[in-house]
Design an enzyme around this catalytic site. Structure first.
Site, PDB file in Angstrom:
ATOM      1  N   HIS A  32      93.588 -31.954 -70.978  1.00  0.00           N
ATOM      2  CA  HIS A  32      93.373 -31.251 -72.249  1.00  0.00           C
ATOM      3  C   HIS A  32      92.449 -32.110 -73.097  1.00  0.00           C
ATOM      4  CE1 HIS A  32      94.426 -28.273 -75.360  1.00  0.00           C
ATOM      5  NE2 HIS A  32      94.187 -29.282 -76.185  1.00  0.00           N
ATOM      6  N   CYS A  33      91.287 -31.545 -73.437  1.00  0.00           N
ATOM      7  CA  CYS A  33      90.241 -32.319 -74.102  1.00  0.00           C
ATOM      8  C   CYS A  33      90.266 -32.093 -75.614  1.00  0.00           C
ATOM      9  CB  CYS A  33      88.872 -31.933 -73.543  1.00  0.00           C
ATOM     10  SG  CYS A  33      87.516 -32.855 -74.282  1.00  0.00           S
ATOM     11  N   CYS A  88      98.555 -26.323 -74.613  1.00  0.00           N
ATOM     12  CA  CYS A  88      98.245 -24.892 -74.514  1.00  0.00           C
ATOM     13  C   CYS A  88      99.488 -24.052 -74.245  1.00  0.00           C
ATOM     14  CB  CYS A  88      97.225 -24.655 -73.408  1.00  0.00           C
ATOM     15  SG  CYS A  88      95.629 -25.457 -73.679  1.00  0.00           S
ATOM     16  N   HIS A 145     101.120 -27.532 -65.802  1.00  0.00           N
ATOM     17  CA  HIS A 145     101.478 -26.965 -67.099  1.00  0.00           C
ATOM     18  C   HIS A 145     100.919 -27.852 -68.209  1.00  0.00           C
ATOM     19  CE1 HIS A 145     103.985 -24.490 -69.805  1.00  0.00           C
ATOM     20  NE2 HIS A 145     104.051 -25.605 -70.528  1.00  0.00           N
ATOM     21  N   CYS A 146     100.185 -27.242 -69.138  1.00  0.00           N
ATOM     22  CA  CYS A 146      99.632 -27.964 -70.284  1.00  0.00           C
ATOM     23  C   CYS A 146     100.583 -27.782 -71.463  1.00  0.00           C
ATOM     24  CB  CYS A 146      98.241 -27.437 -70.628  1.00  0.00           C
ATOM     25  SG  CYS A 146      97.509 -28.241 -72.074  1.00  0.00           S
ATOM     26  N   CYS A 173     107.105 -21.456 -67.627  1.00  0.00           N
ATOM     27  CA  CYS A 173     106.326 -20.242 -67.355  1.00  0.00           C
ATOM     28  C   CYS A 173     107.002 -19.349 -66.323  1.00  0.00           C
ATOM     29  CB  CYS A 173     104.930 -20.609 -66.865  1.00  0.00           C
ATOM     30  SG  CYS A 173     103.947 -21.541 -68.073  1.00  0.00           S
ATOM     31  N   CYS A 179      91.746 -26.710 -72.954  1.00  0.00           N
ATOM     32  CA  CYS A 179      92.231 -27.274 -71.702  1.00  0.00           C
ATOM     33  C   CYS A 179      91.131 -27.133 -70.651  1.00  0.00           C
ATOM     34  CB  CYS A 179      93.505 -26.548 -71.260  1.00  0.00           C
ATOM     35  SG  CYS A 179      94.452 -27.478 -70.044  1.00  0.00           S
ATOM     36  N   CYS A 196     100.555 -22.666 -67.858  1.00  0.00           N
ATOM     37  CA  CYS A 196     100.085 -23.275 -66.617  1.00  0.00           C
ATOM     38  C   CYS A 196      98.600 -22.968 -66.450  1.00  0.00           C
ATOM     39  CB  CYS A 196     100.889 -22.761 -65.428  1.00  0.00           C
ATOM     40  SG  CYS A 196     102.559 -23.449 -65.312  1.00  0.00           S
TER      41      CYS A 196
END
Length: 284
Positions: A104-105, A94, A90-91, A80, A111, A97
């Site tokens: 993350h569900c 997705c 950071h995901c 990012c 997220c 950040c």
């Protein structure tokens, strides 16, 4: 009639909190945390790690960041191209950040972070109550099934299936909701529970623990009448978080107070007090 009213209230709250958890977009860091194109070139052209670390320290000097990497450096996201605010991660799903990222569900396909963590907790709570209510209301018919009072074969199957599903989800949600209640009471995220945040003085799993009441207010806000409603009321803006013992004398990045005031970034996110010297020394 009373049973139907309670059923519909729980159903509406369940659907409302689920909708808020799914469609509330995760918050990303503010633009001032992003690295300029010139600084990006400086980092990319520099091959020496110690010099890269020094460049990041210079860029972060104007930003109120407290947490570090395991080696003591500034937390930087090369995907990012930004300096990570405290509790930001950071995901990979997705591809961005997320402020105060928890996890993350897959349940909500979103997220969970600063913007929707309260909604996620309420979703778990109302789902738990919904399953408990269904199991309690069906249980008396389950007793009739065992005593032979029910003669309809189809109704027997429906009752057994509904009771089994309600209890199964209730047990699963009970453990998950209990775990997140414990996290909230300690002011930790799921990621921080597995890996303690690192400060200048080293890792501290209780670094953001302000005590039970203040920890609850961090997530649900100061207005208790809004705690059980799926309305955004969390404190702050997701970039700044009070620490258990934070004083600028202990953190070189906080030493340049005049520079902060010139750039207008020494504002108190909670609207009370200052973040320049939070020598709270609260117990966990």
């Amino acid at each position: 009639v009373a049973y139907l009213v309670i059923f519909h209230i729980l159903f509406v709250l369940f659907v409302w909190t689920y909708w808020k958890s799914v469609f509330t977009l995760p918050m990303q860091p503010d633009k001032k945390f992003h690295v300029s194109y010139t600084d990006q070139e400086r980092l990319e052209n520099e091959e020496r790690p110690e010099v890269q670390r020094q460049i990041l320290m210079e860029m972060a000097r104007k930003l109120p960041v407290y947490t570090r990497t395991g080696s003591g450096g500034i937390r930087f996201c090369d995907r990012c191209q930004l300096i990570k605010p405290d509790r930001c991660h950071h995901c990979s799903v997705c591809a961005m950040c997320v402020l105060k990222m928890d996890h993350h569900c897959p349940w909500v396909n979103n997220c969970i972070g600063f913007s929707n963590y309260k909604f996620f907790l309420l979703f778990l709570a109302y789902s738990l109550l919904y399953c408990l209510y269904i199991a309690a209301t069906v249980f008396k018919y389950f007793i009739k099934y065992w005593t032979g009072e029910l003669t309809n074969g189809r109704s027997k199957f429906h009752i057994l299936f509904l009771l089994f599903v309600a209890i199964m989800f209730f047990v699963s949600l009970m453990f998950l909701f209990g775990y997140h209640c414990w996290l909230v009471s300690r002011n930790r995220s799921t990621l921080e529970a597995f890996s303690a945040p690192v400060f200048q003085n080293g890792p501290d799993k209780n670094g953001f623990n302000l005590g039970l009441v203040k920890n609850l207010q961090q997530v649900f806000g100061e207005e208790k009448k809004l705690w059980l409603l799926p309305i955004a009321s969390s404190q702050g803006d997701g970039h700044f978080f009070p620490r258990r013992a934070a004083c600028e004398a202990r953190d070189p990045l906080l030493a340049n107070e005049e520079q902060w005031e010139e750039d207008g970034i020494d504002e108190e996110p909670q609207g009370k007090g200052t973040l320049n010297c939070l020598c709270l020394h609260l117990t966990a």
